[in-house]
Design a protein around this motif. Structure first.
Motif, PDB file in Angstrom:
ATOM      1  N   ASP A 171      26.806  56.353  42.564  1.00 63.59           N
ATOM      2  CA  ASP A 171      26.229  57.675  42.285  1.00 63.59           C
ATOM      3  C   ASP A 171      27.041  58.788  42.936  1.00 63.59           C
ATOM      4  O   ASP A 171      27.140  59.897  42.403  1.00 63.59           O
ATOM      5  CB  ASP A 171      24.781  57.746  42.783  1.00 63.59           C
ATOM      6  CG  ASP A 171      23.831  56.899  41.943  1.00 63.59           C
ATOM      7  OD1 ASP A 171      24.212  56.528  40.812  1.00 63.59           O
ATOM      8  OD2 ASP A 171      22.718  56.607  42.427  1.00 63.59           O
ATOM      9  N   ASP A 172      27.621  58.497  44.101  1.00 64.51           N
ATOM     10  CA  ASP A 172      28.426  59.496  44.806  1.00 64.51           C
ATOM     11  C   ASP A 172      29.774  59.744  44.124  1.00 64.51           C
ATOM     12  O   ASP A 172      30.410  60.774  44.368  1.00 64.51           O
ATOM     13  CB  ASP A 172      28.671  59.056  46.259  1.00 64.51           C
ATOM     14  CG  ASP A 172      27.437  59.199  47.135  1.00 64.51           C
ATOM     15  OD1 ASP A 172      26.526  59.967  46.754  1.00 64.51           O
ATOM     16  OD2 ASP A 172      27.386  58.546  48.188  1.00 64.51           O
ATOM     17  N   ALA A 173      30.216  58.793  43.307  1.00 63.24           N
ATOM     18  CA  ALA A 173      31.525  58.929  42.636  1.00 63.24           C
ATOM     19  C   ALA A 173      31.432  58.360  41.224  1.00 63.24           C
ATOM     20  O   ALA A 173      32.081  57.365  40.895  1.00 63.24           O
ATOM     21  CB  ALA A 173      32.608  58.217  43.437  1.00 63.24           C
ATOM     22  N   PRO A 174      30.624  58.978  40.350  1.00 54.45           N
ATOM     23  CA  PRO A 174      30.386  58.405  39.015  1.00 54.45           C
ATOM     24  C   PRO A 174      31.633  58.329  38.149  1.00 54.45           C
ATOM     25  O   PRO A 174      31.721  57.498  37.237  1.00 54.45           O
ATOM     26  CB  PRO A 174      29.348  59.354  38.418  1.00 54.45           C
ATOM     27  CG  PRO A 174      29.515  60.637  39.160  1.00 54.45           C
ATOM     28  CD  PRO A 174      29.879  60.240  40.556  1.00 54.45           C
ATOM     29  N   HIS A 175      32.615  59.175  38.420  1.00 54.25           N
ATOM     30  CA  HIS A 175      33.840  59.178  37.629  1.00 54.25           C
ATOM     31  C   HIS A 175      34.729  57.969  37.930  1.00 54.25           C
ATOM     32  O   HIS A 175      35.648  57.667  37.168  1.00 54.25           O
ATOM     33  CB  HIS A 175      34.624  60.463  37.897  1.00 54.25           C
ATOM     34  CG  HIS A 175      34.846  60.710  39.355  1.00 54.25           C
ATOM     35  ND1 HIS A 175      33.839  61.167  40.177  1.00 54.25           N
ATOM     36  CD2 HIS A 175      35.927  60.539  40.138  1.00 54.25           C
ATOM     37  CE1 HIS A 175      34.302  61.263  41.409  1.00 54.25           C
ATOM     38  NE2 HIS A 175      35.565  60.886  41.404  1.00 54.25           N
TER      39      HIS A 175
END
Length: 250
Positions: free
Chosen positions: A202-206
């Motif tokens: 969630d903190d780095a969805p990309h």
């Protein structure tokens, strides 16, 4: 196995040797040098006749000392075997993956960390067959929880004097941890590590956690140099081209 320990406790390393050589062996002499520097947890070098493991006193006296020794012995074994993960030039593969691209220094550093994860997968394939993995699972969970807790979620009120975790590489580290435990069937589906990994994603969805987990988990066990180079190029390019604000393909 011929193991000599200098400057620190011998028991964790000799104990690891006794476990390791039940199914594996090293032809070259191993020297372990314990150093005071806590920032250099472990480092391995090789020459034509020996292996040198430099390890911090903090690591050499920790609860994970035997497991760390087993892990490093496994790296030495892969090196002696001429395994592609340990003979392929990391620099060559990374520059091949990034040819013609502009990549920020932070991401380039992370690409080297990802390459180390791939080496670790193959080293862990060796030693996880000869010793229990309970401490490793606890260690991976603890490291991931610490990194997630340290990811900055709000603009800082002032200048921070200690580094924070980077959410991008934290997500990749979570993918590595899940890939490793799934590759060796070390945890159940409801293990807390999965909840932690969801937070990291969630903190780095990309970044695409499941994509990187698949990269790590499906590394061919009987790989050759060409196959391994392609895998390293693919995962490097995947990470380097992921852009903030854009969801990576899962």
């Amino acid at each position: 196995m011929d193991v000599h320990v200098q400057g620190g406790p011998a028991e964790p390393f000799l104990g690891a040797r006794d476990v390791f050589e039940t199914e594996q062996d090293l032809e070259r002499r191993v020297t372990v040098r314990v150093r005071e520097d806590p920032d250099e947890r472990t480092r391995v070098s090789h020459d034509a006749e020996s292996h040198l493991l430099t390890i911090s006193r903090q690591a050499a006296t920790s609860a994970m000392a035997r497991e760390l020794a087993l892990h490093e012995f496994a790296h030495m074994a892969r090196y002696e075997q001429g395994h592609p993960s340990h003979t392929q030039s990391t620099e060559e593969a990374i520059y091949l993956a990034l040819a013609g691209r502009s990549v920020e220094r932070r991401k380039l550093s992370h690409c080297y960390q990802i390459a180390n994860h791939m080496k670790d997968i193959y080293a862990d394939d060796v030693w996880l067959g000869v010793a229990p993995a309970d401490k490793l699972v606890t260690f991976l969970e603890s490291q991931l929880a610490t990194a997630i807790a340290d990811v900055p979620h709000d603009p800082p009120a002032g200048q921070r004097l200690t580094p924070t975790s980077d959410p991008d590489i934290t997500a990749v580290n979570a993918a590595f941890a899940l890939a490793l435990v799934e590759r060796h069937d070390l945890v159940e589906d409801d293990h807390p590590m999965y909840d932690l990994a969801r937070v990291a994603a969630d903190d780095a969805p990309h970044v695409g956690l499941s994509t990187f987990k698949r990269h790590f988990a499906t590394l061919a066990r009987d790989t050759d140099e060409s196959t391994y180079r392609k895998a390293l190029v693919d995962v490097t390019r995947e990470y380097a081209t992921a852009q903030r604000g854009e969801q990576a393909a899962d």
